[in-house]
Design a protein around this motif. Structure first.
Motif, PDB file in Angstrom:
ATOM      1  N   LEU A  23       0.896  -1.285  -0.040  1.00  0.00           N
ATOM      2  CA  LEU A  23      -0.017   0.034  -0.243  1.00  0.00           C
ATOM      3  C   LEU A  23       0.881   1.195  -0.023  1.00  0.00           C
ATOM      4  N   VAL A  24       1.819   1.304   0.956  1.00  0.00           N
ATOM      5  CA  VAL A  24       2.903   2.461   0.949  1.00  0.00           C
ATOM      6  C   VAL A  24       3.294   2.803  -0.207  1.00  0.00           C
ATOM      7  N   ALA A  25       3.887   1.522  -1.204  1.00  0.00           N
ATOM      8  CA  ALA A  25       4.694   1.524  -2.233  1.00  0.00           C
ATOM      9  C   ALA A  25       3.673   2.191  -3.342  1.00  0.00           C
ATOM     10  N   PHE A  26       2.477   1.742  -3.540  1.00  0.00           N
ATOM     11  CA  PHE A  26       1.481   2.027  -4.354  1.00  0.00           C
ATOM     12  C   PHE A  26       1.098   3.698  -3.992  1.00  0.00           C
ATOM     13  N   LEU A  27       1.019   4.081  -2.802  1.00  0.00           N
ATOM     14  CA  LEU A  27       0.632   5.621  -2.904  1.00  0.00           C
ATOM     15  C   LEU A  27       1.843   6.528  -3.140  1.00  0.00           C
ATOM     16  N   LEU A  28       3.252   5.846  -2.710  1.00  0.00           N
ATOM     17  CA  LEU A  28       4.438   6.699  -2.983  1.00  0.00           C
ATOM     18  C   LEU A  28       4.597   6.860  -4.688  1.00  0.00           C
ATOM     19  N   THR A  29       4.662   5.870  -5.282  1.00  0.00           N
ATOM     20  CA  THR A  29       4.916   5.640  -6.894  1.00  0.00           C
ATOM     21  C   THR A  29       3.886   4.876  -7.177  1.00  0.00           C
ATOM     22  N   PRO A  30       2.615   5.589  -7.480  1.00  0.00           N
ATOM     23  CA  PRO A  30       1.499   4.995  -8.263  1.00  0.00           C
ATOM     24  C   PRO A  30       1.786   4.601  -9.755  1.00  0.00           C
ATOM     25  N   GLN A  31       2.452   5.368 -10.490  1.00  0.00           N
ATOM     26  CA  GLN A  31       2.695   4.891 -11.910  1.00  0.00           C
ATOM     27  C   GLN A  31       3.632   3.547 -11.934  1.00  0.00           C
ATOM     28  N   LEU A  44      -0.865  -3.014 -13.934  1.00  0.00           N
ATOM     29  CA  LEU A  44      -1.570  -3.651 -13.089  1.00  0.00           C
ATOM     30  C   LEU A  44      -3.155  -3.228 -13.545  1.00  0.00           C
ATOM     31  N   PHE A  45      -3.434  -1.818 -13.757  1.00  0.00           N
ATOM     32  CA  PHE A  45      -4.817  -1.321 -14.154  1.00  0.00           C
ATOM     33  C   PHE A  45      -4.831  -1.266 -15.591  1.00  0.00           C
ATOM     34  N   VAL A  46      -3.759  -1.316 -16.256  1.00  0.00           N
ATOM     35  CA  VAL A  46      -4.078  -1.094 -17.712  1.00  0.00           C
ATOM     36  C   VAL A  46      -5.266  -2.041 -18.528  1.00  0.00           C
ATOM     37  N   PRO A  47      -5.370  -3.139 -17.920  1.00  0.00           N
ATOM     38  CA  PRO A  47      -6.401  -3.911 -18.570  1.00  0.00           C
ATOM     39  C   PRO A  47      -7.891  -3.701 -18.113  1.00  0.00           C
ATOM     40  N   LEU A  48      -8.147  -2.780 -17.083  1.00  0.00           N
ATOM     41  CA  LEU A  48      -9.408  -2.042 -16.744  1.00  0.00           C
ATOM     42  C   LEU A  48      -9.551  -1.034 -17.380  1.00  0.00           C
ATOM     43  N   ASN A  74      -9.979   2.560 -24.545  1.00  0.00           N
ATOM     44  CA  ASN A  74      -9.919   3.544 -25.200  1.00  0.00           C
ATOM     45  C   ASN A  74      -8.709   4.443 -24.896  1.00  0.00           C
ATOM     46  N   GLY A  75      -7.750   4.008 -24.301  1.00  0.00           N
ATOM     47  CA  GLY A  75      -6.642   4.784 -23.941  1.00  0.00           C
ATOM     48  C   GLY A  75      -6.651   5.565 -22.960  1.00  0.00           C
ATOM     49  N   ALA A  76      -7.780   5.344 -22.038  1.00  0.00           N
ATOM     50  CA  ALA A  76      -7.745   5.996 -20.711  1.00  0.00           C
ATOM     51  C   ALA A  76      -6.722   6.089 -19.622  1.00  0.00           C
ATOM     52  N   PRO A  77      -6.541   7.022 -19.075  1.00  0.00           N
ATOM     53  CA  PRO A  77      -5.336   6.588 -18.108  1.00  0.00           C
ATOM     54  C   PRO A  77      -5.510   5.502 -17.031  1.00  0.00           C
ATOM     55  N   PRO A  78      -4.544   4.727 -16.563  1.00  0.00           N
ATOM     56  CA  PRO A  78      -4.574   3.807 -15.650  1.00  0.00           C
ATOM     57  C   PRO A  78      -4.790   4.064 -14.100  1.00  0.00           C
ATOM     58  N   ILE A  79      -4.060   5.215 -14.040  1.00  0.00           N
ATOM     59  CA  ILE A  79      -3.780   5.706 -12.675  1.00  0.00           C
ATOM     60  C   ILE A  79      -4.377   7.212 -12.515  1.00  0.00           C
ATOM     61  N   TYR A  80      -5.221   7.259 -11.378  1.00  0.00           N
ATOM     62  CA  TYR A  80      -5.960   8.492 -11.164  1.00  0.00           C
ATOM     63  C   TYR A  80      -4.917   9.714 -10.713  1.00  0.00           C
ATOM     64  N   LEU A 116      -2.804  10.550  -5.139  1.00  0.00           N
ATOM     65  CA  LEU A 116      -3.481   9.484  -4.315  1.00  0.00           C
ATOM     66  C   LEU A 116      -2.953   9.666  -2.617  1.00  0.00           C
ATOM     67  N   LEU A 117      -1.540   9.841  -2.672  1.00  0.00           N
ATOM     68  CA  LEU A 117      -1.235  10.110  -1.087  1.00  0.00           C
ATOM     69  C   LEU A 117      -1.907  11.217  -0.384  1.00  0.00           C
ATOM     70  N   SER A 118      -2.152  12.316  -1.228  1.00  0.00           N
ATOM     71  CA  SER A 118      -2.633  13.431  -0.621  1.00  0.00           C
ATOM     72  C   SER A 118      -4.214  13.216  -0.026  1.00  0.00           C
ATOM     73  N   LEU A 119      -4.763  12.553  -1.046  1.00  0.00           N
ATOM     74  CA  LEU A 119      -5.984  12.006  -0.976  1.00  0.00           C
ATOM     75  C   LEU A 119      -6.489  11.323   0.360  1.00  0.00           C
ATOM     76  N   THR A 120      -5.442  10.180   0.377  1.00  0.00           N
ATOM     77  CA  THR A 120      -5.391   9.049   1.484  1.00  0.00           C
ATOM     78  C   THR A 120      -5.399   9.743   2.939  1.00  0.00           C
ATOM     79  N   LEU A 121      -4.155  10.800   2.631  1.00  0.00           N
ATOM     80  CA  LEU A 121      -3.890  11.461   4.170  1.00  0.00           C
ATOM     81  C   LEU A 121      -5.026  12.257   4.475  1.00  0.00           C
ATOM     82  N   SER A 122      -5.764  12.913   3.474  1.00  0.00           N
ATOM     83  CA  SER A 122      -7.136  13.786   3.916  1.00  0.00           C
ATOM     84  C   SER A 122      -8.246  13.059   4.260  1.00  0.00           C
ATOM     85  N   HIS A 123      -8.416  11.831   3.694  1.00  0.00           N
ATOM     86  CA  HIS A 123      -9.434  10.641   3.861  1.00  0.00           C
ATOM     87  C   HIS A 123      -9.185  10.371   5.330  1.00  0.00           C
ATOM     88  N   LEU A 124      -7.747   9.991   5.743  1.00  0.00           N
ATOM     89  CA  LEU A 124      -7.552   9.527   7.054  1.00  0.00           C
ATOM     90  C   LEU A 124      -7.703  10.470   8.378  1.00  0.00           C
TER      91      LEU A 124
END
Length: 247
Positions: A14-22, A27-31, A34-40, A45-53
């Motif tokens: 989880l920490v690795a994903f939040l720090l370096t999501p790209q 992993l998310f490309v199959p989801l 039409n060439g949509a970005p796989p990562i928000y 994401l780290l900023s949103l997670t900290l705000s959420h928590l």
């Protein structure tokens, strides 16, 4: 031991994903379509997670203080008559859906974190209150009598005997409340609060399943880690109380 290793691995992932999501984009490309970005990337994401928590922590702290305070009040001789009122107050959050609370709070507080905090605070009261009530009403009579025999005042009995003995059950209520709040906080993004719900909503609006999965996975992993963390604290507290009673 194996369970702890799995939890540690999930936390590191989880920490690795939040720090370096790209670096997890593959992993998310199959989801995506039409060439949509796989990562928000609109907000980190780290900023949103900290705000959420942060929102969950503030709301849970307020819920714990109020619910435990009410639980102590209605288990004292002078406050027993207020038990029906206390139950009504703490049940409000469970009676009204969080979305309804947000809708009522926005006109008075505006958009942002305020309405979300109110909804989470109200929604988190009942589990903590009921656990506090159960714990304080079911303390071993022999222990209370022994405390009385030692000449402890009511205040001393509450702080030195009753609350420490009730702590594991109270923590179980706090655990349930926090986990519920973690999931419920996602709806805060509908009123412009910075939570992980922003990622999920963006995915729904753009038909990008990758975003929805990302937001859900982060919230789910955090919920599992916090749940297990609370359980470990509860077990340690229960063991300590058992050792104190044996002594």
């Amino acid at each position: 031991m194996i369970a702890r290793l799995i939890l540690a691995a999930l936390a590191c992932l989880l920490v690795a994903f939040l720090l370096t999501p790209q670096s997890f984009a593959w992993l998310f490309v199959p989801l995506t379509k039409n060439g949509a970005p796989p990562i928000y990337t609109q907000t980190g994401l780290l900023s949103l997670t900290l705000s959420h928590l942060g929102l969950v922590a503030l709301a849970s702290l307020a819920s714990t203080i109020v619910a435990v305070g009410l639980g102590v009040l209605v288990t004292r001789p002078a406050g027993r008559e207020f038990l029906p009122l206390a139950r009504t107050i703490t049940s409000i959050g469970q009676t009204f859906p969080p979305v309804a609370v947000l809708a009522l709070a926005v006109p008075a507080m505006g958009f942002g974190a305020g309405p979300t905090l109110v909804a989470l605070f109200l929604y988190g009261l009942l589990p903590i209150f009921e656990n506090t009530l159960t714990a304080l009403q079911n303390l071993p009579p022999s222990v209370i009598e022994a405390a009385r025999g030692m000449g402890l005042t009511r205040r001393q009995r509450l702080l030195q005997v009753e609350l420490p003995l009730a702590l594991p059950v109270i923590l179980a209520g706090v655990r349930l409340s926090v986990v519920i709040s973690l999931a419920t906080a996602t709806i805060g993004s509908t009123v412009a609060a910075h939570t992980l719900g922003e990622v999920i909503i963006a995915g729904l609006l753009s038909a990008n399943t990758a975003f929805v999965v990302q937001g859900g996975l982060i919230v789910g992993l955090i919920a599992v880690l916090i749940y297990e963390g609370f359980q470990q604290v509860e077990k340690a507290t229960a063991r300590r109380i058992g050792q104190m009673q044996q002594e």
